[in-house]
Design an enzyme around this catalytic site. Sequence first.
Site, short mmCIF file in Angstrom:
data_model
loop_
_atom_site.label_atom_id
_atom_site.label_comp_id
_atom_site.label_asym_id
_atom_site.label_seq_id
_atom_site.Cartn_x
_atom_site.Cartn_y
_atom_site.Cartn_z
N ASP A 1 0.87 -1.16 0.00
CA ASP A 1 0.00 0.00 0.00
C ASP A 1 0.92 1.22 0.00
OD1 ASP A 1 -2.08 1.82 0.32
OD2 ASP A 1 -3.10 0.63 1.83
N GLU B 1 -7.84 5.77 8.93
CA GLU B 1 -6.74 4.89 9.30
C GLU B 1 -6.36 5.05 10.78
OE1 GLU B 1 -3.59 4.46 6.44
OE2 GLU B 1 -4.91 4.97 4.78
#
Length: 522
Positions: free
Chosen positions: A214, A413
């Site tokens: 990612d 997140e």
Amino acid sequence: MERMSLSEKIGQMTQIDRSRATTDVMSNYCIGNQPKPGDRTPHNFSSRKWIMTINKLQEAALATRLGIPMLYAIDAVHGHNYAYRSTIFPHNVGLGATRLVDPQLVKRIGAATALEARATGVRYVFSPTIAVCRDPRWGRCYESYSEDPALVKLMTETMIAGLEGDIPPNYSIKGVPFVETGQTKVAACAKHFVGDGGTSGGVDRGNAGFVISDFEGIDKIKDANYSYSVEAGISAGIDMVMAPYKFRRFIRTLTYQVEKGIIPMTRIDDAVARILRVKFTMGLFENPYADVEMGRQLGSQEHRELAREAVRKSLVLLKNDGPLLPLPKYGAKILVAGTHANNLGYQCGGWTMQWQGQSGNNITQGTTILSAIASTVDPSTEVLYSVDPSAELIELGNFSHAIVVVGEVPYAEFDGDNGNLTIPEPGLTTISNVCDRVISCVVVLVSGRPLVLEPHLLSKIHSLVAAWLPGTEGQGVADLLFGDWPFTGRLPRTWFKRVDQLPMNVGDRNYLPLFPFGFGLT
């Protein structure tokens, strides 16, 4: 591939940030994949501006020796959420609540998201999130459809079909992906690989044990130098590396390792073959440029109506004494209070125009819950709004009903990792002040996950609605509050009583929730 040099192959394996994606960089490093925008996309980018920018980068890619087209990607986790004026759908936790009443809703949302992405020239989206959130303390829990793996599987398959198109019955070419050609579909990237939601104590990027590439993922392999990280990542099977800023270091390191025989050329060829296969399958070689005529799809009325429908089907009615709901449209005097009643940014949550989301009503176009309430009631009904009304205002107002809209502020997140999960102030105070003084008090909770509802607080609330993070179409909330549509949503995850019960999921031995998985009043 036989005609490709090592540098051209590694260029296909490299993704860089849009801010670094000059035409010179695209040409000199043979970058073939996904300059990704993110927070640096100008707020007022029109669909035409998006397309002009992407097509310019595509020109640079096509001008290289082999003319391999570039694949432009973006996070599209609840609609085309980085594009101004796009339709912002409810986050996945809300969509998980819709499954029983409309299993195909997320497919239609996927199709609409694909159209809005194509309206700006984007051909590849980082969506859907396949995480199975098992602990709501995790800051990405709203990106998960449910705590139930079976539900997540069904939602994921349905969403991908909407984004990419239905695989034809006779399509059975082993090892070859499918993306419908034409101008209406995109390649989907299910994320973030196995174990993403299996956190320890709700801590993001904790102990899953392996890393998919990612954003700067290669850089974050624990206790290893960068050279080892590249070797380990590529050898493990990572085909494409998100190296947004330090891409030159990645290219230099991987080139050295291949030239020295540390990583075999067969592994590079395997990776590049997979990448090129997708580009061929989706028709990128035949039609590399974006079509400006697709711009009309961005934020279309049809998509906004679909988002409004999704909001209606995602709301979960947790309590309704009396029953209080639905509220009357005529002759009432309604107090609307709370930080989230008139804040489009709060309503949409994280991953909206910016990574962490933001506050305010000018972030994009949409309808706040307050505006929806005001447009739903009869002109004879008085609606007064106060973010945090005083006791005096409430007592002197002689209100027949109150609607309190509070919840979490936007996050994404690890910034959303939260060990206490209480309703942020002034939300708790507003609920107490209003519900103590107005005999008919509805609380709409705007949050990405269940929050603590202490017994003394819950006893004050006459009707309680979990609205999740509904997105831009707040009218869907008012549709249910005033009875134009029935409540049909069911909890996609367990609503706990106390944080010390966590993690607690359906099927656990000591399962004593406040509201169980699948709960929802009508």
